[in-house]
Structure formats: C-alpha cells, structure tokens
Scaffold this motif. Structure first.
Motif, short mmCIF file in Angstrom:
data_model
loop_
_atom_site.label_atom_id
_atom_site.label_comp_id
_atom_site.label_asym_id
_atom_site.label_seq_id
_atom_site.Cartn_x
_atom_site.Cartn_y
_atom_site.Cartn_z
N MET A 1 0.75 -8.37 2.06
CA MET A 1 1.80 -8.78 1.12
C MET A 1 2.93 -7.74 1.07
SD MET A 1 1.69 -11.76 0.05
CE MET A 1 0.99 -12.29 1.58
N LYS B 1 -0.47 -12.59 -6.90
CA LYS B 1 -1.53 -13.39 -7.51
C LYS B 1 -2.88 -12.97 -6.93
CE LYS B 1 -3.37 -15.40 -4.83
NZ LYS B 1 -4.09 -14.94 -3.59
N ASN C 1 -6.72 -6.77 -6.17
CA ASN C 1 -6.68 -7.31 -7.53
C ASN C 1 -7.13 -6.35 -8.62
OD1 ASN C 1 -6.11 -9.44 -5.88
ND2 ASN C 1 -7.96 -10.60 -6.33
N1 LIG Z 1 1.07 -14.89 -2.40
C1 LIG Z 1 0.17 -15.06 -1.45
O1 LIG Z 1 0.09 -16.12 -0.84
C2 LIG Z 1 -0.80 -13.96 -1.13
C3 LIG Z 1 -1.33 -13.85 0.18
C4 LIG Z 1 -2.19 -12.78 0.44
C5 LIG Z 1 -2.52 -11.89 -0.56
N2 LIG Z 1 -2.02 -12.04 -1.82
C6 LIG Z 1 -2.36 -11.09 -2.90
O2 LIG Z 1 -1.68 -9.87 -2.65
C7 LIG Z 1 -2.48 -8.76 -3.03
C8 LIG Z 1 -2.67 -7.85 -1.82
O3 LIG Z 1 -3.30 -8.61 -0.80
P1 LIG Z 1 -3.10 -8.22 0.74
O4 LIG Z 1 -3.51 -9.40 1.56
O5 LIG Z 1 -1.75 -7.65 0.97
O6 LIG Z 1 -4.21 -7.09 0.87
P2 LIG Z 1 -4.31 -5.94 1.95
O7 LIG Z 1 -5.74 -5.53 1.97
O8 LIG Z 1 -3.65 -6.37 3.21
O9 LIG Z 1 -3.42 -4.76 1.28
C9 LIG Z 1 -3.78 -4.17 0.07
C10 LIG Z 1 -2.89 -3.00 -0.18
O10 LIG Z 1 -3.22 -2.44 -1.45
C11 LIG Z 1 -3.17 -1.03 -1.34
N3 LIG Z 1 -3.91 -0.43 -2.45
C12 LIG Z 1 -5.14 -0.76 -2.93
N4 LIG Z 1 -5.44 0.04 -3.98
C13 LIG Z 1 -4.36 0.87 -4.16
C14 LIG Z 1 -4.07 1.92 -5.07
N5 LIG Z 1 -4.94 2.29 -6.00
N6 LIG Z 1 -2.88 2.57 -4.95
C15 LIG Z 1 -2.00 2.20 -4.01
N7 LIG Z 1 -2.21 1.21 -3.12
C16 LIG Z 1 -3.40 0.57 -3.19
C17 LIG Z 1 -3.75 -0.79 0.04
O11 LIG Z 1 -3.44 0.51 0.47
C18 LIG Z 1 -3.03 -1.87 0.84
O12 LIG Z 1 -1.76 -1.43 1.21
C19 LIG Z 1 -3.78 -9.35 -3.57
O13 LIG Z 1 -3.71 -9.43 -4.96
C20 LIG Z 1 -3.83 -10.74 -2.96
O14 LIG Z 1 -4.54 -11.66 -3.74
C21 LIG Z 1 -1.15 -13.06 -2.10
#
Ligand SMILES: NC(=O)c1ccc[n+]([C@@H]2O[C@H](COP(=O)([O-])OP(=O)(O)OC[C@H]3O[C@@H](n4cnc5c(N)ncnc54)[C@H](O)[C@@H]3O)[C@@H](O)[C@H]2O)c1
Length: 373
Positions: free
Chosen positions: A14, A103, A82
C-alpha cells in the motif's frame, strides 16, 4: 499554490500505491493544494531509505513517532499492518494531523471507536482507504442507484476471491495472525464488499456469518521447519439484511483457486440491475426493465467518458484506466477535504460501522445464529 506536507507510515504494497497517488494527483487533478512527499517511514532503515529514493520522498524515518512529532507535517497516511492503525492514528490526531488510514480501520470495534473519537475531538479530516468506491464504474453505479434508476433494491450479491494462501506450505505471514491482522478474509477482503454494500445499498440491520479456517498450521516465516497456528479465518460467507429491506449474499475467500483479486457485484432492483467485475473495471453492465420488450438485455457502459466520475482528468474516451487510479481519486478527494475543512467519505465513522458488521459476522459464526446490528 498552498502545499501540504505528507508523512507516510509503511512502505510496502500500500505504501507503493499511495506514493504513486501522492506523486500523480496534482499532475492530473485540479487540486487546491499541492502535496509534498515529505517523509516515508518503516522499521527497516535500508528498506525505507531505498523506498524513499524509489518513490520520490524527501526523507526516510524508522520511527513513526518522529514523523508525527514534526510540526511541518500536515497529513499522516497509514499503510502499516492492522495492529498499528489505532496507535498511529490516535497519536496523529492528537498532534493535529489529518489522517488517511488503510482498511480495515482497526482490528476491533473498540479500537475503531477510539480512533473515531480521537479524530472528532481533534477536529481533523479523516478517511479510510476503501479505494474501490472510487472506481469510476462503482461511482457511476452509486449515482444511478441514488437517482432511482434501479428502483427499490432487492439484492446485493458480491464476492471477493483470492487464492494466495491455498498452498499449505505458504508461511504464517502477519495476515494469518489474529493478534496483528484482527481477522483473515473477513477484515481483509469481506471488509471491502461490506463497504461497497453500505455505500451502494445502505446500512445492514442483521447478518449471519460462516467463517472457516481450512489450514490450521503453517510454517513460520522465520524458521521453515517450525509450524505456527493460523489464528484467522481463511474464508467467510455472509448473509445479510439491509435496513431498507434488501438482501445481501457475500462470499470472501483466499482459497478460490485461480481467483487472484476477483471482485464481482450484482445489484438487482425493481427497475433493473447492475453488474460489475473488477477484472473488467472500466465497464458497468446495466439492465433496464423499461427498455422495449424486444430490445431487452444487459447494456455495456464503458465508463471512460468525460461525463463519468473522475474520468475527465485522465485520457480521451475508450482509453482505459486501472487499479492505481483508484488511489489517485481517493487522494484527490482527501486533499480537497483537507483544504476545505470538509468531511470526506468513507470517514472513520464508516470504518467503525464496517468493523461492527465484521465483528457481527464473526460472532454469528461462533454462536450459530443471526446477529442484529
Ligand atoms: N485498499 C486496499 O485495497 C488494500 C490492499 C492491500 C492492503 N491494504 C491494507 O493496507 C495495510 C498494509 O498492507 P500491505 O499489503 O501494504 O502490507 P505489507 O506487509 O506489504 O506492508 C506493511 C508495511 O507496514 C510497515 N509496518 C508494520 N509495522 C510498522 C511499525 N510499527 N512502524 C512502521 N512501519 C510498520 C512494514 O514495514 C511495511 O512497510 C493493511 O492494513 C492492509 O489491510 C489495503
């Protein structure tokens, strides 16, 4: 032109989509303020430094607290797993930052309620990134339903299917751990079709859910030989009633072989129907019962005309757009809300409402009964 400095927390999937949107938005849309990609944040120093360079951010940080403490930052954009949404959003609101959060808004209703209270108290602009609302075909569906083209709505039928964890050897990543993710297919993908149901049809009055975890143990990512317990659902089926009398039938699964990010929606009303398929996202199918009896059939609306929502900012008719554009639309509307000090849907109140439906679905599955909302 006024500028808005953005601090983004989380830089993977994201983080990449949102970075692209912040970078693109003022090149295409008539923004009232130009966003500045100020600071991107992640826990791994090398990873976040590389992300800053690749995505065009001025600075990288490994502590989100430092980004929030920076008085120059106007907006905090949360793209982390999350379990961190509530803590980061509440701290950001307390510091007077406007908050865009991915989300599901939170892991629980209690967390979502605390987040909503914090943003309201601070008087900042808040938005949950349910980006599918801003697919032009979905925005057109909303317009058609609101203007009565479908008449009384009878059915909302939606499915969101993926297959990325069907292999039992797929490791126990954060999305499969209840403590981090809150839930599985329910909060991750059911949340999107629940949101679209609330957006297009109305509020749910009751739900009956069925959650299932097919593979209960998976290899730990840190040690391939050790196994860990899967503490979230793999698939969820929801029956629902809307307050306006319509019925919902939803299916969300990460075990649908061959389905990668398959979202299909069908809405049937007294005057006609709409059908949407994300794999063909520039098209909306519309059946109008008022068409002459010998001409009836689904018509294809290619949603690429300048008159269609968001489309005029992009390309000439017929030159289709894709997934990344939905984030640009979301961020454009968010920027306008920040500059004008207005509310922008879906707000944290929507995220909280969504969470109530998700929790009711889970409770229903555990207790084997319908749950009222
Ligand atoms: N809108 C959409 O369609 C959609 C699609 C995918 C994911 N999401 C949501 O987006 C969010 C992230 O998902 P993603 O797929 O990008 O996950 P991901 O695993 O690809 O990335 C997660 C990110 O969070 C960071 N992170 C975690 N804990 C942290 C902290 N304490 N401090 C700083 N950074 C931290 C990680 O370093 C990483 O960069 C989730 O809530 C997911 O549900 C939404």
């Amino acid at each position: 032109m006024k500028t808005l400095k953005v601090g983004m927390i989380g830089y993977k999937f994201m983080g990449k989509t949102h970075s692209n949107a912040w970078r693109q938005v003022d090149k295409f849309f008539p923004v009232s303020a130009k966003p500045e990609l100020d600071t991107i944040c992640g826990r791994d120093k090398n990873g976040v430094t590389n992300a800053a360079k690749q995505y065009g951010w001025s600075r990288a940080s490994t502590r989100w607290q430092d980004v929030i403490a920076n008085p120059e930052i106007d907006i905090i954009d949360i793209n982390t797993a999350n379990d961190t949404h509530a803590e980061i959003a509440i701290a950001a609101a307390k510091a007077g930052k406007h908050v865009l959060c991915e989300k599901p808004l939170a892991r629980t209703v209690a967390e979502a309620a605390a987040m909503l209270e914090a943003v309201k108290k601070a008087g900042v602009v808040h938005m949950v990134c349910h980006n599918y609302r801003r697919i032009p075909a979905i925005a057109l569906a909303k317009k058609m339903i609101t203007s009565g083209d479908l008449g009384r709505i009878y059915h909302y039928r939606a499915r969101y299917l993926q297959d990325w964890i069907i292999d039992p050897e797929f490791p126990l990543v954060w999305r499969l751990r209840g403590k981090i993710a809150g839930s599985g297919a329910n909060g991750d993908i059911n949340a999107h079709i629940i949101d679209l149901g609330r957006y297009l049809v109305g509020e749910f009055s009751a739900v009956c859910g069925l959650l299932k975890t097919f593979i209960k143990q998976r290899p730990l990512p840190e040690s391939k030989t050790k196994m860990g317990r899967v503490t979230v659902d793999d698939a969820v089926i929801t029956l629902g009633k809307f307050k306006n009398g319509a019925l919902a039938c939803l299916e969300a699964s990460r075990f649908a072989a061959g389905r990668k990010n398959h979202i299909q929606i069908e809405i049937n009303g007294s005057k006609g129907s709409l059908v949407f398929d994300f794999e063909d996202m520039n098209r909306l199918k519309y059946f109008n019962r008022d068409d002459a009896a010998d001409r009836q059939g689904y018509r294809d609306i290619i949603v690429t005309e300048a008159v269609h929502p968001y489309v005029g900012a992009w390309w000439p008719p017929g030159h289709i757009i894709g997934y990344e554009h939905t984030f640009v639309h979301t961020i454009f509307d968010f920027i306008e809300a920040v500059v004008k000090g207005k509310s922008v849907q879906p707000t944290f109140a929507d995220g909280w409402q969504n969470q109530k439906v998700l929790e009711a679905v889970e409770k229903s599955s555990k207790q084997g009964r319908w749950i009222k909302l």
